[in-house]
Design a protein around this motif. Structure first.
Motif, mmCIF file in Angstrom:
data_model
loop_
_atom_site.group_PDB
_atom_site.id
_atom_site.type_symbol
_atom_site.label_atom_id
_atom_site.label_comp_id
_atom_site.label_asym_id
_atom_site.label_seq_id
_atom_site.Cartn_x
_atom_site.Cartn_y
_atom_site.Cartn_z
ATOM 1 N N GLY A 85 0.736 -1.344 -0.103
ATOM 2 C CA GLY A 85 0.055 -0.150 -0.042
ATOM 3 C C GLY A 85 0.817 1.259 0.015
ATOM 4 O O GLY A 85 0.571 2.229 -0.738
ATOM 5 N N VAL A 86 1.947 1.391 0.712
ATOM 6 C CA VAL A 86 2.743 2.383 0.939
ATOM 7 C C VAL A 86 3.547 2.551 -0.535
ATOM 8 O O VAL A 86 3.627 3.669 -1.026
ATOM 9 C CB VAL A 86 3.690 2.354 2.001
ATOM 10 C CG1 VAL A 86 4.902 3.347 1.909
ATOM 11 C CG2 VAL A 86 3.087 2.444 3.393
ATOM 12 N N MET A 87 4.034 1.396 -1.057
ATOM 13 C CA MET A 87 4.584 1.625 -2.380
ATOM 14 C C MET A 87 3.640 1.773 -3.325
ATOM 15 O O MET A 87 4.125 2.812 -4.305
ATOM 16 C CB MET A 87 5.170 0.432 -2.643
ATOM 17 C CG MET A 87 6.441 0.025 -1.726
ATOM 18 S SD MET A 87 7.855 1.289 -1.408
ATOM 19 C CE MET A 87 8.706 0.960 -2.959
ATOM 20 N N MET A 88 2.477 1.395 -3.585
ATOM 21 C CA MET A 88 1.509 1.933 -4.213
ATOM 22 C C MET A 88 1.057 3.411 -4.382
ATOM 23 O O MET A 88 1.054 4.032 -5.395
ATOM 24 C CB MET A 88 0.171 1.093 -4.303
ATOM 25 C CG MET A 88 0.328 -0.144 -4.571
ATOM 26 S SD MET A 88 -1.194 -1.386 -4.591
ATOM 27 C CE MET A 88 -2.113 -0.474 -6.044
ATOM 28 N N ILE A 89 1.068 4.092 -3.066
ATOM 29 C CA ILE A 89 0.733 5.261 -2.999
ATOM 30 C C ILE A 89 2.037 6.083 -3.536
ATOM 31 O O ILE A 89 1.962 6.975 -4.075
ATOM 32 C CB ILE A 89 0.424 5.756 -1.476
ATOM 33 C CG1 ILE A 89 -0.896 5.149 -0.983
ATOM 34 C CG2 ILE A 89 0.308 7.252 -1.202
ATOM 35 C CD1 ILE A 89 -1.330 5.178 0.017
ATOM 36 N N PHE A 90 3.305 5.761 -2.998
ATOM 37 C CA PHE A 90 4.427 6.310 -3.549
ATOM 38 C C PHE A 90 4.704 6.302 -5.232
ATOM 39 O O PHE A 90 4.802 7.178 -5.449
ATOM 40 C CB PHE A 90 5.583 5.598 -2.848
ATOM 41 C CG PHE A 90 6.953 5.964 -3.467
ATOM 42 C CD1 PHE A 90 7.395 7.500 -3.068
ATOM 43 C CD2 PHE A 90 7.752 5.436 -4.612
ATOM 44 C CE1 PHE A 90 8.499 7.752 -3.804
ATOM 45 C CE2 PHE A 90 8.959 5.819 -4.808
ATOM 46 C CZ PHE A 90 9.236 7.009 -4.794
ATOM 47 N N GLY A 91 4.525 5.208 -5.744
ATOM 48 C CA GLY A 91 4.507 4.757 -7.164
ATOM 49 C C GLY A 91 3.378 5.760 -7.985
ATOM 50 O O GLY A 91 3.742 6.335 -9.027
ATOM 51 N N GLY A 92 2.251 5.692 -7.342
ATOM 52 C CA GLY A 92 1.072 6.518 -7.989
ATOM 53 C C GLY A 92 1.253 8.221 -7.865
ATOM 54 O O GLY A 92 1.175 8.518 -8.813
ATOM 55 N N LEU A 93 1.933 8.447 -6.953
ATOM 56 C CA LEU A 93 2.022 9.989 -6.612
ATOM 57 C C LEU A 93 3.396 10.289 -7.777
ATOM 58 O O LEU A 93 3.282 11.354 -8.309
ATOM 59 C CB LEU A 93 2.896 10.496 -5.379
ATOM 60 C CG LEU A 93 1.347 10.240 -4.184
ATOM 61 C CD1 LEU A 93 1.995 10.611 -2.897
ATOM 62 C CD2 LEU A 93 0.594 11.493 -4.734
ATOM 63 N N MET A 94 4.533 9.396 -7.805
ATOM 64 C CA MET A 94 5.354 9.671 -8.832
ATOM 65 C C MET A 94 4.843 9.692 -10.176
ATOM 66 O O MET A 94 5.063 10.592 -10.965
ATOM 67 C CB MET A 94 6.552 8.650 -8.720
ATOM 68 C CG MET A 94 7.271 8.763 -7.288
ATOM 69 S SD MET A 94 8.185 10.037 -7.190
ATOM 70 C CE MET A 94 7.234 11.021 -6.172
ATOM 71 N N ALA A 95 4.089 8.735 -10.537
ATOM 72 C CA ALA A 95 3.301 8.808 -11.708
ATOM 73 C C ALA A 95 2.606 10.103 -12.067
ATOM 74 O O ALA A 95 2.380 10.681 -13.064
ATOM 75 C CB ALA A 95 2.328 7.442 -11.957
ATOM 76 N N ILE A 96 1.634 10.627 -11.110
ATOM 77 C CA ILE A 96 0.873 11.731 -11.135
ATOM 78 C C ILE A 96 2.003 13.039 -11.370
ATOM 79 O O ILE A 96 1.664 13.675 -12.322
ATOM 80 C CB ILE A 96 0.199 12.009 -9.834
ATOM 81 C CG1 ILE A 96 -0.855 10.920 -9.809
ATOM 82 C CG2 ILE A 96 -0.401 13.424 -9.757
ATOM 83 C CD1 ILE A 96 -1.635 11.068 -8.248
ATOM 84 N N PHE A 97 2.970 12.937 -10.693
ATOM 85 C CA PHE A 97 4.193 14.083 -11.263
ATOM 86 C C PHE A 97 4.565 14.027 -12.411
ATOM 87 O O PHE A 97 4.832 14.823 -12.979
ATOM 88 C CB PHE A 97 5.286 14.193 -10.183
ATOM 89 C CG PHE A 97 4.819 14.436 -8.663
ATOM 90 C CD1 PHE A 97 3.770 15.435 -8.402
ATOM 91 C CD2 PHE A 97 5.407 13.727 -7.280
ATOM 92 C CE1 PHE A 97 3.301 15.613 -7.250
ATOM 93 C CE2 PHE A 97 4.823 14.037 -6.322
ATOM 94 C CZ PHE A 97 3.726 15.126 -6.147
ATOM 95 N N GLN A 98 4.882 12.750 -12.884
ATOM 96 C CA GLN A 98 5.252 12.506 -14.129
ATOM 97 C C GLN A 98 4.251 12.954 -15.197
ATOM 98 O O GLN A 98 4.612 13.472 -16.137
ATOM 99 C CB GLN A 98 5.679 10.885 -14.214
ATOM 100 C CG GLN A 98 6.153 10.331 -15.360
ATOM 101 C CD GLN A 98 6.551 8.979 -15.564
ATOM 102 O OE1 GLN A 98 5.999 8.134 -14.649
ATOM 103 N NE2 GLN A 98 7.165 8.293 -16.209
ATOM 104 N N GLY A 99 2.957 12.408 -15.020
ATOM 105 C CA GLY A 99 2.000 13.046 -15.825
ATOM 106 C C GLY A 99 1.764 14.417 -16.054
ATOM 107 O O GLY A 99 1.592 14.896 -17.056
ATOM 108 N N ILE A 100 1.824 15.297 -14.740
ATOM 109 C CA ILE A 100 1.787 16.609 -14.715
ATOM 110 C C ILE A 100 2.951 17.454 -15.538
ATOM 111 O O ILE A 100 2.873 18.316 -16.351
ATOM 112 C CB ILE A 100 1.746 17.163 -13.250
ATOM 113 C CG1 ILE A 100 0.358 16.810 -12.767
ATOM 114 C CG2 ILE A 100 1.918 18.536 -13.162
ATOM 115 C CD1 ILE A 100 0.185 17.129 -11.141
ATOM 116 N N ALA A 101 4.207 16.823 -15.256
ATOM 117 C CA ALA A 101 5.276 17.372 -16.126
ATOM 118 C C ALA A 101 5.243 17.058 -17.536
ATOM 119 O O ALA A 101 5.607 17.891 -18.498
ATOM 120 C CB ALA A 101 6.441 16.744 -15.510
#
Length: 142
Positions: free
Chosen positions: A28-44
């Motif tokens: 769960g922690v890693m999914m939230i971390f990976g998901g947030l990184m994907a969100i930042f990647q998408g925004i960039a």
């Protein structure tokens, strides 16, 4: 004999209620971390798609804005599934495995644009899949 039976019963009830704390909690922690990184990647990619180096000879050639939206939506879904894991939702385990697999594929196709970031997120997603596959059965035995 009576105390042994009570001890086993107490240990089982604690183990059943705290299964989220082991490998599932890690996932769960890693999914939230990976998901947030994907969100930042998408925004960039959506906001500043001229920052990325593009390769014309890549087989999976998409517009970077399209890739940004793919990563943004996938990241939000991964974060939501990761949060559902902490709620003890059984469906979140299956959905988490599927979303982590999709995120691995998306990051593999994202390799020419941000290779280090993609490799790190592929590794995070691989750990998530592993933790979700071994989590509940191994924790229930302990």
């Amino acid at each position: 004999m009576t105390t042994t039976g009570m001890h086993e019963h107490g240990a089982r009830s604690i183990g059943e209620g705290a299964w989220v704390a082991g490998w599932t909690g890690f996932a769960g922690v890693m999914m939230i971390f990976g998901g947030l990184m994907a969100i930042f990647q998408g925004i960039a990619a959506i906001a500043h798609d001229d920052v990325f180096v593009t390769t014309n000879e890549y087989a999976y050639n998409f517009n970077l804005t399209s890739w940004g939206w793919i990563h943004l939506v996938l990241g939000v879904l991964v974060v939501l599934a990761g949060a559902a894991l902490f709620g003890g939702q059984t469906w979140a385990r299956v959905v988490g495995i599927a979303l982590a697999g999709l995120a691995m594929i998306a990051n593999f196709m994202w390799l020419p644009y941000q290779p280090v970031w993609s490799i790190v997120l592929i590794a995070v997603d691989a750990f998530v899949i592993w933790a979700l596959c071994v989590g509940k059965g191994r924790e229930a035995r302990a």
